[in-house]
Design an enzyme around this catalytic site. Structure first.
Site, PDB file in Angstrom:
ATOM      1  N   GLY A  19       0.942  -1.042   0.077  1.00 17.83           N
ATOM      2  CA  GLY A  19      -0.111   0.252  -0.079  1.00 17.83           C
ATOM      3  C   GLY A  19       0.902   1.201  -0.132  1.00 17.83           C
ATOM      4  N   ALA A  30      15.522  10.512  -0.701  1.00 17.67           N
ATOM      5  CA  ALA A  30      16.702  10.671   0.266  1.00 17.67           C
ATOM      6  C   ALA A  30      17.543   9.405  -0.319  1.00 17.67           C
ATOM      7  CB  ALA A  30      16.398  10.480   1.713  1.00 17.67           C
ATOM      8  N   ARG A  80       1.076  -5.195  -5.054  1.00 17.34           N
ATOM      9  CA  ARG A  80       1.305  -6.244  -4.458  1.00 17.34           C
ATOM     10  C   ARG A  80       1.567  -7.665  -5.058  1.00 17.34           C
ATOM     11  NH1 ARG A  80      -0.594  -4.119   0.572  1.00 17.34           N
ATOM     12  NH2 ARG A  80      -2.237  -2.651   0.455  1.00 17.34           N
ATOM     13  N   ASP A 111       4.473  -4.470   5.936  1.00 21.25           N
ATOM     14  CA  ASP A 111       5.146  -5.991   6.520  1.00 21.25           C
ATOM     15  C   ASP A 111       5.002  -6.790   5.256  1.00 21.25           C
ATOM     16  OD1 ASP A 111       2.241  -5.852   6.089  1.00 21.25           O
ATOM     17  OD2 ASP A 111       1.668  -6.875   7.953  1.00 21.25           O
ATOM     18  N   THR A 134       4.248   2.648   5.724  1.00 24.58           N
ATOM     19  CA  THR A 134       3.056   2.342   5.691  1.00 24.58           C
ATOM     20  C   THR A 134       2.072   3.071   6.597  1.00 24.58           C
ATOM     21  OG1 THR A 134       1.511   0.568   6.395  1.00 24.58           O
ATOM     22  CG2 THR A 134       3.596   0.405   7.412  1.00 24.58           C
ATOM     23  N   ILE A 135       0.748   3.359   6.034  1.00 27.94           N
ATOM     24  CA  ILE A 135       0.084   4.154   7.060  1.00 27.94           C
ATOM     25  C   ILE A 135      -0.381   3.470   8.284  1.00 27.94           C
ATOM     26  CG2 ILE A 135      -0.814   5.610   5.098  1.00 27.94           C
ATOM     27  CD1 ILE A 135      -3.593   3.959   5.443  1.00 27.94           C
ATOM     28  N   ASP A 136      -0.162   2.300   8.401  1.00 27.35           N
ATOM     29  CA  ASP A 136      -0.895   1.295   9.589  1.00 27.35           C
ATOM     30  C   ASP A 136       0.093   1.597  10.877  1.00 27.35           C
ATOM     31  OD1 ASP A 136      -2.558   0.698   7.722  1.00 27.35           O
ATOM     32  OD2 ASP A 136      -1.722  -1.190   7.045  1.00 27.35           O
ATOM     33  N   ASP A 138       2.245  -0.197  12.111  1.00 26.10           N
ATOM     34  CA  ASP A 138       2.172  -1.432  12.619  1.00 26.10           C
ATOM     35  C   ASP A 138       3.467  -2.432  12.511  1.00 26.10           C
ATOM     36  OD1 ASP A 138       2.303  -2.250   9.940  1.00 26.10           O
ATOM     37  OD2 ASP A 138       0.335  -3.417   9.999  1.00 26.10           O
ATOM     38  N   ARG A 171     -26.459  13.680  16.150  1.00 24.77           N
ATOM     39  CA  ARG A 171     -26.594  12.318  15.458  1.00 24.77           C
ATOM     40  C   ARG A 171     -25.397  11.526  16.038  1.00 24.77           C
ATOM     41  NH1 ARG A 171     -27.794  13.567   9.164  1.00 24.77           N
ATOM     42  NH2 ARG A 171     -29.875  12.945   9.265  1.00 24.77           N
ATOM     43  N   ARG A 180      -5.564  -1.986   8.856  1.00 28.00           N
ATOM     44  CA  ARG A 180      -5.240  -3.438   8.705  1.00 28.00           C
ATOM     45  C   ARG A 180      -5.606  -3.891  10.044  1.00 28.00           C
ATOM     46  NH1 ARG A 180      -3.213  -6.319   4.432  1.00 28.00           N
ATOM     47  NH2 ARG A 180      -2.250  -4.306   3.809  1.00 28.00           N
ATOM     48  N   GLY A 194     -11.317  13.697  19.744  1.00 25.24           N
ATOM     49  CA  GLY A 194     -12.367  13.784  21.110  1.00 25.24           C
ATOM     50  C   GLY A 194     -13.338  12.627  20.680  1.00 25.24           C
ATOM     51  N   ALA A 195     -13.209  11.519  20.085  1.00 21.49           N
ATOM     52  CA  ALA A 195     -14.185  10.634  19.883  1.00 21.49           C
ATOM     53  C   ALA A 195     -14.835   9.902  21.190  1.00 21.49           C
ATOM     54  CB  ALA A 195     -13.647   9.539  19.003  1.00 21.49           C
ATOM     55  N   LYS A 222     -26.097  14.171  25.792  1.00 26.01           N
ATOM     56  CA  LYS A 222     -25.260  14.206  25.077  1.00 26.01           C
ATOM     57  C   LYS A 222     -25.834  13.644  23.669  1.00 26.01           C
ATOM     58  CE  LYS A 222     -20.265  12.708  24.699  1.00 26.01           C
ATOM     59  NZ  LYS A 222     -19.527  13.660  25.010  1.00 26.01           N
ATOM     60  N   GLU A 231     -10.712  -0.702  11.005  1.00 20.95           N
ATOM     61  CA  GLU A 231     -11.168  -1.755  10.271  1.00 20.95           C
ATOM     62  C   GLU A 231     -11.008  -3.149  10.790  1.00 20.95           C
ATOM     63  OE1 GLU A 231      -9.317  -1.757   6.328  1.00 20.95           O
ATOM     64  OE2 GLU A 231      -7.438  -1.601   6.857  1.00 20.95           O
ATOM     65  N   ARG A 261      -4.732   7.389   2.552  1.00 19.26           N
ATOM     66  CA  ARG A 261      -3.618   7.043   2.035  1.00 19.26           C
ATOM     67  C   ARG A 261      -2.868   8.067   1.008  1.00 19.26           C
ATOM     68  NH1 ARG A 261      -3.905   0.916   0.724  1.00 19.26           N
ATOM     69  NH2 ARG A 261      -3.423   1.254  -1.707  1.00 19.26           N
TER      70      ARG A 261
HETATM   71  O1  F6P Z   1      -1.609  -1.425   4.482  1.00 18.47           O
HETATM   72  C1  F6P Z   1      -2.021  -0.140   4.173  1.00 18.47           C
HETATM   73  C2  F6P Z   1      -3.631  -0.253   3.908  1.00 18.47           C
HETATM   74  O2  F6P Z   1      -3.879   1.022   3.514  1.00 18.47           O
HETATM   75  C3  F6P Z   1      -4.245  -0.902   4.930  1.00 18.47           C
HETATM   76  O3  F6P Z   1      -4.653   0.110   6.066  1.00 18.47           O
HETATM   77  C4  F6P Z   1      -5.398  -1.451   4.354  1.00 18.47           C
HETATM   78  O4  F6P Z   1      -6.158  -2.465   5.255  1.00 18.47           O
HETATM   79  C5  F6P Z   1      -4.997  -2.029   3.203  1.00 18.47           C
HETATM   80  O5  F6P Z   1      -3.766  -1.407   2.912  1.00 18.47           O
HETATM   81  C6  F6P Z   1      -5.676  -1.876   2.045  1.00 18.47           C
HETATM   82  O6  F6P Z   1      -5.187  -2.585   0.785  1.00 18.47           O
HETATM   83  P1  F6P Z   1      -5.278  -2.540  -0.548  1.00 18.47           P
HETATM   84  O7  F6P Z   1      -4.831  -1.263  -1.221  1.00 18.47           O
HETATM   85  O8  F6P Z   1      -5.069  -3.682  -0.964  1.00 18.47           O
HETATM   86  O9  F6P Z   1      -6.837  -2.519  -0.971  1.00 18.47           O
END
Ligand code: F6P
Length: 329
Positions: A19, A30, A80, A111, A134-136, A138, A171, A180, A194-195, A222, A231, A261
């Site tokens: 991703g 860089a 991928r 990963d 990666t945005i995750d 992780d 609402r 992920r 502030g969720a 409230k 997700e 993304r």
């Molecule tokens: O790993 C980055 C990510 O954006 C996850 O947050 C998300 O679950 C996944 O990629 C989505 O993957 P794809 O681009 O294959 O739909």
């Protein structure tokens, strides 16, 4: 992590895989400029490991990465690759590396990219270093990954906007964010926005209890609230439906999806990417291989074994669930 002192490095390749994440271009810039600065030849591999399997290689010079530091996405494209997961696919990739005389590889990604990079280390002599993109957020061994800060700020801007309409209409809103199997984006954007509740895969939650909380918020006056759902924890659609069915209160859903993304990387992501990309090339030039670069708790750049980066999962700080719950009011 290993050192191959005697072999000199002349040519390195760089790829972005999996991703895309905002800041990948800054990392690429860089890597290219550090490589050239150290007297190395640098090539870009297009579409991640797919480009290695199918010989999609292009020369890179200092000018080829001009004007990209502020761009989201990746100018090298990404993919991928299913082929690279097979022994035959990796063999083709290794042949591409040999054909082009590439003796060092910087792999920028998450990963899946790291698993691919680790497999290469065991199967050929090319020095491989991983850069976390990666945005995750992780990846074990680094406090932040490139793209996380931008994704969180994008999600936060959306949450703020949803807050306006949720208050205007009194609402309940469910906002589903990416990540992920990890809850970093949800927790960070939920805390900052502030969720009223944040559901993440790392922390157990009970839907019945969440619905009871929604009811009690309403009873206490409230009327509007935002529930951020990672997700990997649940489908936002299911959470919204469950709230409606069990409380009779209508709940609207927004799935932020790929919006998270894209976009211009934040200053933090650009500087992180620049520091990590620079260090990755320095390590390769020193003869290191099988390492990942990351940022420590003290914000120093560190190198550590790629094997650690692909082992297990990064976890949220232990008290973070209490912080979110108590400050939600
Ligand atoms: O790993 C980055 C990510 O954006 C996850 O947050 C998300 O679950 C996944 O990629 C989505 O993957 P794809 O681009 O294959 O739909």
């Amino acid at each position: 992590m290993s050192e191959r002192r005697n072999a000199s490095v002349r040519k390195i390749g760089v790829l972005t895989s999996g991703g895309d994440a905002p800041g990948m271009n800054a990392a690429l810039r860089a890597v290219v400029r550090t490589g050239i600065g150290l007297g190395l030849e640098v090539v870009g591999i297009e579409r991640g490991f797919h480009g290695l399997v199918y010989d999609q290689i292009r020369p890179m010079d200092a000018r080829s990465v001009s004007g990209i530091i502020y761009l989201g996405g990746t100018i090298l494209r990404t993919a991928r690759s299913q082929e690279f997961r097979t022994a035959e696919g990796r063999q083709r990739a290794i042949e591409t590396l040999k054909r082009h005389g590439i003796d060092g590889l910087v792999a920028i990604g998450g990963d899946g990219t790291y698993c691919g990079a680790a497999a290469l280390v065991g199967e050929c002599d090319v020095r491989v270093i991983g850069v976390p993109g990666t945005i995750d957020n992780d990846i074990p061994g680094t406090l932040y990954t490139i793209g996380f800060d931008t994704a969180v700020n994008t999600a936060l801007e959306c949450i703020d906007r949803i807050r306006d309409t949720s208050e205007a209409h009194e609402r309940v809103f469910v906002v589903e964010v990416m990540g992920r199997e990890a809850g970093f984006i949800a927790m960070e954007s939920g805390l900052a926005g502030g969720a009223e509740a944040v559901l993440v895969p790392e922390l157990p939650f009970d839907m019945g209890e969440l619905c009871a909380r929604v009811r009690s918020w309403q009873e206490r006056g409230k009327k509007s609230s935002i529930i951020v759902v990672a997700e990997g924890a649940a489908r936002g659609e299911d959470v919204a439906r469950c709230i409606e069915q069990s409380t009779g209160i209508s709940a609207r859903l927004t799935v932020l999806g790929y919006i998270q993304r894209g976009g211009r990387p934040t200053a933090r992501d650009r500087s992180l990417a620049t520091r990590l990309g620079y260090t990755a090339v320095k390590l390769i030039a020193e003869g290191q291989s099988g390492a990942a670069v990351g940022i420590s708790e003290g914000e120093d750049v560190r190198a550590y074994p790629l094997a650690h980066a692909v082992s297990g999962k990064r976890v949220l700080p232990p008290d973070i669930g209490d912080v979110a719950r108590i400050t939600a009011g």
